[in-house]
Design an enzyme around this catalytic site. Structure first.
Site, PDB file in Angstrom:
ATOM      1  N   ARG A   1       6.091  21.677  13.540  1.00 20.24           N
ATOM      2  CA  ARG A   1       5.198  22.551  14.299  1.00 20.24           C
ATOM      3  C   ARG A   1       6.070  23.618  14.965  1.00 20.24           C
ATOM      4  NH1 ARG A   1       3.622  17.171  15.321  1.00 20.24           N
ATOM      5  NH2 ARG A   1       1.483  16.693  14.671  1.00 20.24           N
TER       6      ARG A   1
ATOM      7  N   LYS B   1       3.941  15.748  19.019  1.00 22.10           N
ATOM      8  CA  LYS B   1       2.566  15.600  19.483  1.00 22.10           C
ATOM      9  C   LYS B   1       2.311  14.137  19.829  1.00 22.10           C
ATOM     10  CE  LYS B   1      -2.005  17.281  18.238  1.00 22.10           C
ATOM     11  NZ  LYS B   1      -2.818  17.906  17.183  1.00 22.10           N
TER      12      LYS B   1
ATOM     13  N   HIS C   1       1.582  27.713  11.712  1.00 15.81           N
ATOM     14  CA  HIS C   1       1.152  26.379  11.288  1.00 15.81           C
ATOM     15  C   HIS C   1       0.906  26.317   9.782  1.00 15.81           C
ATOM     16  CE1 HIS C   1       0.378  22.521  13.105  1.00 15.81           C
ATOM     17  NE2 HIS C   1      -0.693  22.341  12.346  1.00 15.81           N
TER      18      HIS C   1
ATOM     19  N   ARG D   1       3.629  24.563   7.918  1.00 15.30           N
ATOM     20  CA  ARG D   1       3.538  23.099   7.963  1.00 15.30           C
ATOM     21  C   ARG D   1       2.520  22.600   6.933  1.00 15.30           C
ATOM     22  NH1 ARG D   1       4.077  18.395  11.319  1.00 15.30           N
ATOM     23  NH2 ARG D   1       2.093  17.407  11.812  1.00 15.30           N
TER      24      ARG D   1
ATOM     25  N   HIS E   1       1.766  12.145  11.511  1.00 15.55           N
ATOM     26  CA  HIS E   1       0.333  11.918  11.698  1.00 15.55           C
ATOM     27  C   HIS E   1       0.087  10.452  12.050  1.00 15.55           C
ATOM     28  CE1 HIS E   1      -0.925  15.564   8.995  1.00 15.55           C
ATOM     29  NE2 HIS E   1      -0.670  15.918  10.238  1.00 15.55           N
TER      30      HIS E   1
ATOM     31  N   TYR F   1      -5.004  17.216   2.877  1.00 18.61           N
ATOM     32  CA  TYR F   1      -4.210  18.031   1.949  1.00 18.61           C
ATOM     33  C   TYR F   1      -4.490  17.686   0.490  1.00 18.61           C
ATOM     34  CZ  TYR F   1      -1.795  19.344   6.199  1.00 18.61           C
ATOM     35  OH  TYR F   1      -1.512  19.808   7.464  1.00 18.61           O
TER      36      TYR F   1
END
Length: 322
Positions: free
Chosen positions: A141, A166, A271, A274, A297, A306
């Site tokens: 990120r 995150k 972003h 990424r 994640h 994706y």
């Protein structure tokens, strides 16, 4: 009222203190305070201690119905208010009743081809070109790339450690092979400047809040130096003059200009690199669980989006047209 009564700290200060004791990131702090303040304003500046589940329900429903916010945004607002009542006011919300859930559809992310990504990167100047290369090559990120320190690069293992990503989680990701020589040279330059007592490094770099108290000299060590320092100095929470990392907004602006210059015809930004990292790895046959770990994640469903971008969500079914 007793003139000697001890005054309660302002709610803003209470929230900040609890967030920092729990080692939440600065971004989480800003986000939570944004929603807490929004909640207070929505209810005519009433103090949260004089409100409860009914007011929280009304606010969250209003966000979904009137503001049409995304489901993730509504969830973030709820998290902020649950935190406020449980951790700051010591008055857990409990059952807040039936909230109208946001139904704003989740759009598929924009992704670039490898050639498009490189066209954008090659239009950037230092240090933005290297930052964008790390966002694309390592799946970082923009905030994670900006916050890299010398100690986060392991050239022997070819990995980058992402600290306080995150959700305040650490993870490791790929250190791209094609960037190794450039990054080693870049870090050597920082070491030489540090050993030579370069005036630009005379002031210590900023440190996480708790660490700056425990190890006040760490900010002057080579390991903790920012890879991408800000040109300007700032003042930390203890009143010390320090050097922070490069500002995220300056990277975003540089990438936006490069996207326009590259004329790729897509609404891309930081972003997007990424997103492209993830789709390129899946396209090349990498396991989705590995991609999940590299991206950090928590939920595999986040990574699975994706596969839909690539059209791989149909169990190998091919169109009858060919």
């Amino acid at each position: 009222m007793d003139g000697h009564q001890v005054q309660q700290p302002r709610l803003r200060d209470q929230v900040r203190a609890v967030i920092r004791v729990n080692r939440y990131s600065i971004r989480t702090e800003k986000s939570y305070w944004y929603w807490i303040r929004y909640f207070i304003r929505y209810h005519g500046m009433k103090h949260p201690r004089d409100m409860g589940p009914q007011e929280v329900n009304g606010f969250l429903t209003w966000l979904a119905v009137q503001r049409n916010v995304a489901a993730a945004t509504q969830a973030q607002a709820l998290n902020a208010l649950v935190f406020l009542y449980a951790k700051v006011l010591d008055k857990p919300l409990g059952e807040i009743g039936q909230v109208v859930r946001s139904k704003k559809p989740k759009r598929l992310p924009v992704v670039l081809s490898h050639e498009e990504a490189m066209r954008i990167i090659n239009r950037l100047e230092a240090p933005y070109r290297l930052l964008a290369s790390l966002m694309y090559g390592s799946g970082l990120r923009v905030t994670e790339a900006c916050r890299l320190r010398v100690k986060d690069l392991d050239f022997n293992q070819q990995v980058i450690t992402v600290r306080d990503g995150k959700g305040a989680k650490d993870r490791t990701t790929l250190l791209p092979g094609p960037l190794t020589t450039e990054l080693e040279s870049y870090v050597d330059g920082i070491r030489r400047s540090w050993k030579g007592k370069d005036p630009a490094l005379r002031k210590p770099c900023s440190l996480p809040f708790a660490l700056s108290r425990k190890y006040p000299k760490a900010g002057s060590s080579i390991a903790w130096q920012w890879l991408f320092p800000s040109q300007a100095l700032s003042v930390d929470d203890l009143g010390n003059t320090v050097r922070h990392h490069i500002h995220v907004s300056s990277v975003q602006k540089a990438v936006k200009r490069a996207v326009e210059d590259a004329e790729i015809g897509k609404p891309a930004g930081c972003h997007t690199f990424r997103h492209t990292f993830a789709t390129e790895l899946l396209k090349r046959g990498n396991d989705i669980r590995t991609v999940q770990d590299l991206l950090g994640h928590a939920d595999l469903r986040t990574t699975q989006i994706y596969t839909h971008v690539l059209g791989q969500g149909f169990a190998g079914v091919r169109s009858p047209l060919g």
